[in-house]
Design a protein around this motif. Structure first.
Motif, PDB file in Angstrom:
ATOM      1  N   GLU A 129      58.762  39.918  52.227  1.00  0.00           N
ATOM      2  CA  GLU A 129      59.080  38.852  53.171  1.00  0.00           C
ATOM      3  C   GLU A 129      60.341  38.128  52.703  1.00  0.00           C
ATOM      4  O   GLU A 129      60.604  38.039  51.512  1.00  0.00           O
ATOM      5  CB  GLU A 129      57.891  37.902  53.271  1.00  0.00           C
ATOM      6  CG  GLU A 129      56.679  38.609  53.851  1.00  0.00           C
ATOM      7  CD  GLU A 129      55.407  37.794  53.821  1.00  0.00           C
ATOM      8  OE1 GLU A 129      55.396  36.681  53.252  1.00  0.00           O
ATOM      9  OE2 GLU A 129      54.410  38.280  54.381  1.00  0.00           O
ATOM     10  N   GLN A 130      61.121  37.661  53.664  1.00  0.00           N
ATOM     11  CA  GLN A 130      62.404  37.031  53.362  1.00  0.00           C
ATOM     12  C   GLN A 130      62.489  35.666  54.033  1.00  0.00           C
ATOM     13  O   GLN A 130      62.410  35.579  55.256  1.00  0.00           O
ATOM     14  CB  GLN A 130      63.548  37.924  53.863  1.00  0.00           C
ATOM     15  CG  GLN A 130      64.911  37.325  53.774  1.00  0.00           C
ATOM     16  CD  GLN A 130      65.338  37.035  52.345  1.00  0.00           C
ATOM     17  OE1 GLN A 130      65.221  37.885  51.486  1.00  0.00           O
ATOM     18  NE2 GLN A 130      65.808  35.837  52.098  1.00  0.00           N
ATOM     19  N   PRO A 131      62.639  34.592  53.263  1.00  0.00           N
ATOM     20  CA  PRO A 131      62.786  33.255  53.880  1.00  0.00           C
ATOM     21  C   PRO A 131      64.023  33.186  54.779  1.00  0.00           C
ATOM     22  O   PRO A 131      65.055  33.794  54.495  1.00  0.00           O
ATOM     23  CB  PRO A 131      62.942  32.320  52.686  1.00  0.00           C
ATOM     24  CG  PRO A 131      62.406  33.073  51.520  1.00  0.00           C
ATOM     25  CD  PRO A 131      62.636  34.532  51.809  1.00  0.00           C
TER      26      PRO A 131
ATOM     27  N   LEU B 160      69.227  42.342  58.236  1.00  0.00           N
ATOM     28  CA  LEU B 160      67.887  42.043  57.725  1.00  0.00           C
ATOM     29  C   LEU B 160      67.255  43.246  57.047  1.00  0.00           C
ATOM     30  O   LEU B 160      66.617  43.120  55.999  1.00  0.00           O
ATOM     31  CB  LEU B 160      66.982  41.539  58.844  1.00  0.00           C
ATOM     32  CG  LEU B 160      67.191  40.095  59.242  1.00  0.00           C
ATOM     33  CD1 LEU B 160      66.368  39.748  60.473  1.00  0.00           C
ATOM     34  CD2 LEU B 160      66.847  39.165  58.095  1.00  0.00           C
ATOM     35  N   GLN B 161      67.455  44.411  57.626  1.00  0.00           N
ATOM     36  CA  GLN B 161      66.913  45.622  57.000  1.00  0.00           C
ATOM     37  C   GLN B 161      67.523  45.815  55.611  1.00  0.00           C
ATOM     38  O   GLN B 161      66.825  46.141  54.655  1.00  0.00           O
ATOM     39  CB  GLN B 161      67.176  46.843  57.872  1.00  0.00           C
ATOM     40  CG  GLN B 161      66.606  48.120  57.304  1.00  0.00           C
ATOM     41  CD  GLN B 161      66.799  49.312  58.228  1.00  0.00           C
ATOM     42  OE1 GLN B 161      67.240  49.169  59.374  1.00  0.00           O
ATOM     43  NE2 GLN B 161      66.463  50.475  57.742  1.00  0.00           N
TER      44      GLN B 161
ATOM     45  N   ILE C 126      61.992  46.582  65.197  1.00  0.00           N
ATOM     46  CA  ILE C 126      61.202  45.362  65.329  1.00  0.00           C
ATOM     47  C   ILE C 126      61.334  44.532  64.055  1.00  0.00           C
ATOM     48  O   ILE C 126      61.200  45.066  62.956  1.00  0.00           O
ATOM     49  CB  ILE C 126      59.699  45.679  65.514  1.00  0.00           C
ATOM     50  CG1 ILE C 126      59.462  46.511  66.758  1.00  0.00           C
ATOM     51  CG2 ILE C 126      58.855  44.409  65.542  1.00  0.00           C
ATOM     52  CD1 ILE C 126      59.766  45.803  68.052  1.00  0.00           C
ATOM     53  N   VAL C 127      61.590  43.252  64.205  1.00  0.00           N
ATOM     54  CA  VAL C 127      61.569  42.307  63.094  1.00  0.00           C
ATOM     55  C   VAL C 127      60.593  41.205  63.484  1.00  0.00           C
ATOM     56  O   VAL C 127      60.623  40.718  64.613  1.00  0.00           O
ATOM     57  CB  VAL C 127      62.954  41.660  62.851  1.00  0.00           C
ATOM     58  CG1 VAL C 127      62.870  40.590  61.783  1.00  0.00           C
ATOM     59  CG2 VAL C 127      63.976  42.696  62.477  1.00  0.00           C
TER      60      VAL C 127
ATOM     61  N   LEU D   8      73.283  35.142  60.118  1.00  0.00           N
ATOM     62  CA  LEU D   8      72.722  35.831  61.284  1.00  0.00           C
ATOM     63  C   LEU D   8      73.364  35.319  62.573  1.00  0.00           C
ATOM     64  O   LEU D   8      73.467  34.108  62.783  1.00  0.00           O
ATOM     65  CB  LEU D   8      71.211  35.615  61.349  1.00  0.00           C
ATOM     66  CG  LEU D   8      70.413  36.213  60.194  1.00  0.00           C
ATOM     67  CD1 LEU D   8      68.982  35.689  60.213  1.00  0.00           C
ATOM     68  CD2 LEU D   8      70.440  37.722  60.253  1.00  0.00           C
ATOM     69  N   ASP D   9      73.772  36.246  63.431  1.00  0.00           N
ATOM     70  CA  ASP D   9      74.397  35.865  64.701  1.00  0.00           C
ATOM     71  C   ASP D   9      73.463  35.022  65.565  1.00  0.00           C
ATOM     72  O   ASP D   9      73.885  34.077  66.201  1.00  0.00           O
ATOM     73  CB  ASP D   9      74.818  37.109  65.486  1.00  0.00           C
ATOM     74  CG  ASP D   9      75.956  37.854  64.819  1.00  0.00           C
ATOM     75  OD1 ASP D   9      76.690  37.224  64.020  1.00  0.00           O
ATOM     76  OD2 ASP D   9      76.102  39.066  65.073  1.00  0.00           O
TER      77      ASP D   9
END
Length: 190
Positions: free
Chosen positions: A135-137, A172-173, A84-85, A145-146
């Protein structure tokens, strides 16, 4: 498994084909290294959920996820072990602050969807093991990212829970648990 022997050339696949009469029933035994038809491990799915940062932070603190204003149906599509993201377009629900960040990443725990009491009523949730990740903007990741390659990628997010690619999840991980520039350099060299 039962096969009918034939005069065709592929009959050589059967053991002792010279002793088999055409049209006779032959029972093939599975090889010792072949699965006996037991349950196969379930494939992991990956999901992108959308909620305000304030709501995601509360879920991280208490080890749960909730989507679509607490509806149970979307959560029932998720299985234990799925990734989950969370993406948060704003800090607060309905806010227009342009926060646009990935706010949580983790894996769904064993167990079913359950109903919980909230100040505003009842909502359905699932338990999640959240990774310790900042957290990542979103903006610095748009070309990486695809799921953002389509110019209307944000349109899908209105559903609150959408399937997410494994490669995007793993990326992302990786960046949420280490330095973004280090990950980008490693990916460029690969």
């Amino acid at each position: 498994m039962i096969f009918k022997a034939s005069n065709r050339d592929d009959a050589a696949l059967f053991p002792r084909e010279e002793s088999i009469n055409p049209g006779a029933t032959v029972r093939l035994l599975p090889h010792a290294n072949v699965s006996r038809g037991g349950p196969k491990p379930a494939e992991r799915s990956y999901w992108l959920a959308v909620a305000s940062a304030e709501h995601v932070r509360l879920g991280r603190e208490h080890g749960f996820m909730q989507v679509c204003h607490g509806k149970p149906a979307p959560l029932k599509r998720i299985k234990p072990g799925d990734g989950i993201v969370y993406y948060s377009p704003s800090l607060t629900m309905g806010g227009k602050d342009g926060f646009q960040s990935f706010t949580a990443i983790g894996y769904v725990r064993e167990g079913e969807v359950y109903r919980a009491e909230m100040d505003c009523g009842k909502a359905y949730r699932r338990d999640v093991d959240w990774l310790d990740a900042p957290e990542q903007p979103l903006r610095p990741l748009l070309g990486w990212l695809d799921f953002t390659q389509d110019k209307n990628w944000g349109y899908r997010l209105r559903f609150g829970l959408v399937d997410f690619g494994q490669s995007d999840f793993e990326f992302l991980q990786e960046i949420m648990t280490s330095e973004l520039e280090v990950v980008k350099q490693r990916r460029l060299q690969a």
